[in-house]
Design a protein around this motif. Structure first.
Motif, mmCIF file in Angstrom:
data_model
loop_
_atom_site.group_PDB
_atom_site.id
_atom_site.type_symbol
_atom_site.label_atom_id
_atom_site.label_comp_id
_atom_site.label_asym_id
_atom_site.label_seq_id
_atom_site.Cartn_x
_atom_site.Cartn_y
_atom_site.Cartn_z
ATOM 1 N N HIS A 1 0.906 -1.221 -0.121
ATOM 2 C CA HIS A 1 -0.007 0.179 0.094
ATOM 3 C C HIS A 1 0.698 1.243 0.014
ATOM 4 O O HIS A 1 0.487 2.043 -0.873
ATOM 5 C CB HIS A 1 -0.823 0.112 1.264
ATOM 6 C CG HIS A 1 -2.102 -0.967 1.006
ATOM 7 N ND1 HIS A 1 -1.812 -2.405 1.370
ATOM 8 C CD2 HIS A 1 -3.533 -0.812 0.799
ATOM 9 C CE1 HIS A 1 -3.142 -2.909 1.068
ATOM 10 N NE2 HIS A 1 -3.852 -2.306 0.815
ATOM 11 N N ASP B 1 -4.216 1.877 -3.951
ATOM 12 C CA ASP B 1 -4.525 3.177 -3.630
ATOM 13 C C ASP B 1 -3.931 4.203 -4.531
ATOM 14 O O ASP B 1 -4.393 5.452 -4.670
ATOM 15 C CB ASP B 1 -4.110 3.444 -2.036
ATOM 16 C CG ASP B 1 -4.875 2.685 -1.221
ATOM 17 O OD1 ASP B 1 -5.908 2.160 -1.621
ATOM 18 O OD2 ASP B 1 -4.439 2.242 -0.062
ATOM 19 N N LYS C 1 -7.703 4.981 -7.552
ATOM 20 C CA LYS C 1 -9.088 5.370 -7.336
ATOM 21 C C LYS C 1 -8.879 6.145 -8.402
ATOM 22 O O LYS C 1 -8.335 7.493 -8.218
ATOM 23 C CB LYS C 1 -8.983 6.168 -6.024
ATOM 24 C CG LYS C 1 -8.891 4.902 -4.859
ATOM 25 C CD LYS C 1 -8.684 5.466 -3.324
ATOM 26 C CE LYS C 1 -7.441 5.818 -3.281
ATOM 27 N NZ LYS C 1 -7.109 6.261 -1.836
ATOM 28 N N ASN D 1 -9.004 8.643 2.184
ATOM 29 C CA ASN D 1 -10.293 8.197 1.719
ATOM 30 C C ASN D 1 -11.166 8.159 3.137
ATOM 31 O O ASN D 1 -10.551 8.711 4.184
ATOM 32 C CB ASN D 1 -10.190 6.537 1.317
ATOM 33 C CG ASN D 1 -9.887 5.740 2.337
ATOM 34 O OD1 ASN D 1 -10.338 5.728 3.589
ATOM 35 N ND2 ASN D 1 -8.624 5.055 2.293
ATOM 36 N N HIS E 1 -1.820 11.612 -4.178
ATOM 37 C CA HIS E 1 -1.983 10.533 -4.965
ATOM 38 C C HIS E 1 -1.298 10.582 -6.488
ATOM 39 O O HIS E 1 -1.119 11.983 -6.844
ATOM 40 C CB HIS E 1 -3.655 10.373 -5.371
ATOM 41 C CG HIS E 1 -4.391 9.917 -4.159
ATOM 42 N ND1 HIS E 1 -4.661 10.567 -3.180
ATOM 43 C CD2 HIS E 1 -4.671 8.757 -3.874
ATOM 44 C CE1 HIS E 1 -5.365 9.972 -2.179
ATOM 45 N NE2 HIS E 1 -5.540 8.832 -2.773
ATOM 46 N N HIS F 1 -13.118 4.682 -3.219
ATOM 47 C CA HIS F 1 -12.500 3.854 -2.271
ATOM 48 C C HIS F 1 -13.615 3.642 -1.322
ATOM 49 O O HIS F 1 -13.103 3.599 0.149
ATOM 50 C CB HIS F 1 -11.340 4.346 -1.645
ATOM 51 C CG HIS F 1 -10.325 3.021 -1.031
ATOM 52 N ND1 HIS F 1 -10.701 2.671 0.110
ATOM 53 C CD2 HIS F 1 -9.378 2.428 -1.734
ATOM 54 C CE1 HIS F 1 -9.704 2.030 0.377
ATOM 55 N NE2 HIS F 1 -9.032 1.589 -0.388
#
Length: 318
Positions: free
Chosen positions: A39, A104, A129, A139, A191, A214
């Motif tokens: 992650h 993610d 996402k 999220n 992100h 998400h």
């Protein structure tokens, strides 16, 4: 000063490592696919307490590098295309295949994980996402957990959160406002941008769906589930001119986060395969495993000796 218990533990793990048991186990499972999931790969100076609610899914770059080196030495990295061809068409794979996946789409993966993968010729899968590309945000479940004080409290809150309808989840977040807010893992919230995604594709990696926002799919109404699955696939394909054929369920625990309804909707949305979240099952994926509940191994935030132990049939208490 290392404790006696720690020294004893490392001695036992070292003895197991040199015993040859790992090699025997890999030979036994050479036709199964080990699917890894990471992650967050954060900078080495980034300090996250061991009792923090996000500790298990956050790994420092130096630890990640050691694990990738080990996996590339003892397994054969494959691409998503290889995996699909094997799973659906019955094509052959090399012995001891491993598929690297990342959930993610956080920027720390692009900065810290991708260069190490490229250096070794590993082509990975990045589940992003679609509604968060280029943003800096948590999220909605992370927002809720950010008000918890420890790993134990966070796990308790997480379990309660994921078992109620979406509207109630939003109300639970609102009730937390004004409490002490956690910022220790702020490095996680950025992100990847559209340009970074295009760079990943150019380097041979794959961009796939992690839904739009998400949300926990099992908490949503039918129409909202369809929207999360269809819109993410369509948006990513239009944005990158790249086939999106696989999905990683948000959070991904089949006990709480997805079930038969979500599997059917994923199939109807045009996905060929769907991956669950991290599990401790490291025997590997078989060809006859459910195409819409593919297990992955993500218990990765450990020293290398213990990580090796987890990739074996041997189980010891931490």
């Amino acid at each position: 000063m290392k404790s006696f218990r720690y020294i004893l533990r490392q001695t036992i793990l070292s003895a197991i490592a040199f015993s040859g048991l790992y090699n025997l186990y890999r030979r036994k499972n050479r036709d199964r696919v080990l699917v890894m999931v990471y992650h967050d790969v954060v900078d080495d100076q980034f300090d996250i307490p061991s009792d923090h609610y996000n500790y298990n899914t956050t790994i420092r770059k130096s630890r990640f590098v050691r694990e990738v080196k080990y996996l590339c030495r003892h397994y054969t990295p494959i691409t998503l295309e290889d995996f699909i061809a094997w799973k659906i068409k019955g094509e052959k794979l090399p012995p001891n295949p491993v598929l690297f996946t990342f959930d993610d789409g956080h920027t720390n993966l692009f900065r810290n994980a991708v260069p190490e993968l490229n250096r070794r010729g590993v082509k990975a899968v990045f589940f992003v996402k679609s509604g968060c590309i280029g943003t800096i945000e948590q999220n909605y479940c992370e927002r809720y957990l950010s008000y918890t004080a420890s790993y134990k409290e966070g796990q308790k809150a997480y379990t309660a959160f994921r078992q109620v309808p979406f509207a109630q989840q939003l109300a639970m977040i609102d009730q937390c406002k004004g409490r002490q807010y956690d910022t220790v893992n702020s490095q996680k919230y950025s992100h990847v941008t559209q340009e970074e995604c295009l760079a990943l594709l150019k380097e041979g990696h794959s961009i796939q769906s992690h839904t739009v926002h998400h949300y926990i799919l099992s908490s949503l109404e039918n129409s909202a589930v369809r929207e999360e699955l269809f819109e993410s696939k369509q948006s990513l394909e239009q944005l990158f001119s790249h086939r999106v054929e696989t999905l990683a369920y948000p959070f991904g625990d089949p006990r709480f986060d997805f079930g038969e309804r979500e599997k059917i909707q994923a199939k109807n949305a045009g996905y060929l395969l769907a991956f669950s979240g991290e599990r401790r099952d490291v025997n590997g994926v078989t060809r006859n495993e459910d195409n819409f509940s593919i297990s992955r191994f993500g218990d990765v935030n450990h020293d290398l000796l213990y990580f090796k132990l987890l990739l074996s049939p041997i189980r010891l208490v931490k």
